[in-house]
Design an enzyme around this catalytic site. Structure first.
Site, PDB file in Angstrom:
ATOM      1  N   PRO A 118       7.032  19.567  15.715  1.00  0.00           N
ATOM      2  CA  PRO A 118       8.157  19.731  16.646  1.00  0.00           C
ATOM      3  C   PRO A 118       7.770  19.263  18.048  1.00  0.00           C
ATOM      4  O   PRO A 118       6.684  19.568  18.539  1.00  0.00           O
ATOM      5  CB  PRO A 118       8.423  21.236  16.630  1.00  0.00           C
ATOM      6  CG  PRO A 118       7.925  21.676  15.289  1.00  0.00           C
ATOM      7  CD  PRO A 118       6.733  20.810  15.011  1.00  0.00           C
ATOM      8  N   CYS A 119       8.657  18.511  18.672  1.00  0.00           N
ATOM      9  CA  CYS A 119       8.313  17.854  19.931  1.00  0.00           C
ATOM     10  C   CYS A 119       9.148  18.322  21.118  1.00  0.00           C
ATOM     11  O   CYS A 119       9.022  17.772  22.210  1.00  0.00           O
ATOM     12  CB  CYS A 119       8.476  16.340  19.776  1.00  0.00           C
ATOM     13  SG  CYS A 119      10.180  15.859  19.393  1.00  0.00           S
TER      14      CYS A 119
END
Length: 154
Positions: A106-107
């Site tokens: 997840p960014c």
């Protein structure tokens, strides 16, 4: 020639896994924190029999946090950091001699397209991905590269 085995971290419903499977790779296990996404992955890649009954049986292992038995069924419902800390599961994964490790951490916390919140706990997830590489020593690694993953917060 035997199929190359892969593990999909942060698997979601299995987009990366689908591409690799269609290219001839064998999905060994997916690790996904969201139970809803993991259930979708399970249905997308279920290997045999009645998937509804198999998922119902799988949920007992999920509730007990029995990561080894979940891995044997192809999907672990947990955070990647939790699985890293489970020695039995990591030994099981090491014994499988993983060829490829894939994932899209997840960014939201570090992406240049987002708010870049240095306090977002998800910013540590790429570091956990690196720990899997150190532990499992795959022959190849595929990770989603998001602009901002290696930039300092200012």
């Amino acid at each position: 020639m035997p199929e190359l085995k892969f593990i999909d971290l942060f698997a979601g419903c299995g987009g990366m896994s689908l591409g690799l499977k269609r290219a001839g790779f064998e999905p060994l296990v997916a690790i996904e924190k969201s139970e809803m996404a993991a259930e979708t992955y399970f249905y997308n890649f279920h290997r045999s029999g009645d998937p509804d009954k198999a998922w119902a049986n799988h949920l007992a292992s999920v509730q007990e946090r029995d990561y080894v038995n979940q891995a044997k069924r192809g999907v672990v419902v947990a955070g990647v950091e939790e699985v890293l800390e489970d020695e039995a599961t990591m030994r099981w994964l090491e014994d499988k001699q993983v060829d490829v490790l894939v994932g899209g951490p997840p960014c939201q916390g570090f992406s240049m397209a987002g708010r870049r919140n240095s306090d977002d706990h998800r910013n540590q997830l790429p570091e956990h991905f690196l720990k899997y590489i150190e532990e499992l020593r795959p022959r190849a690694v595929v990770v989603e590269n998001v602009l901002g993953i290696n930039r300092r917060f200012t």
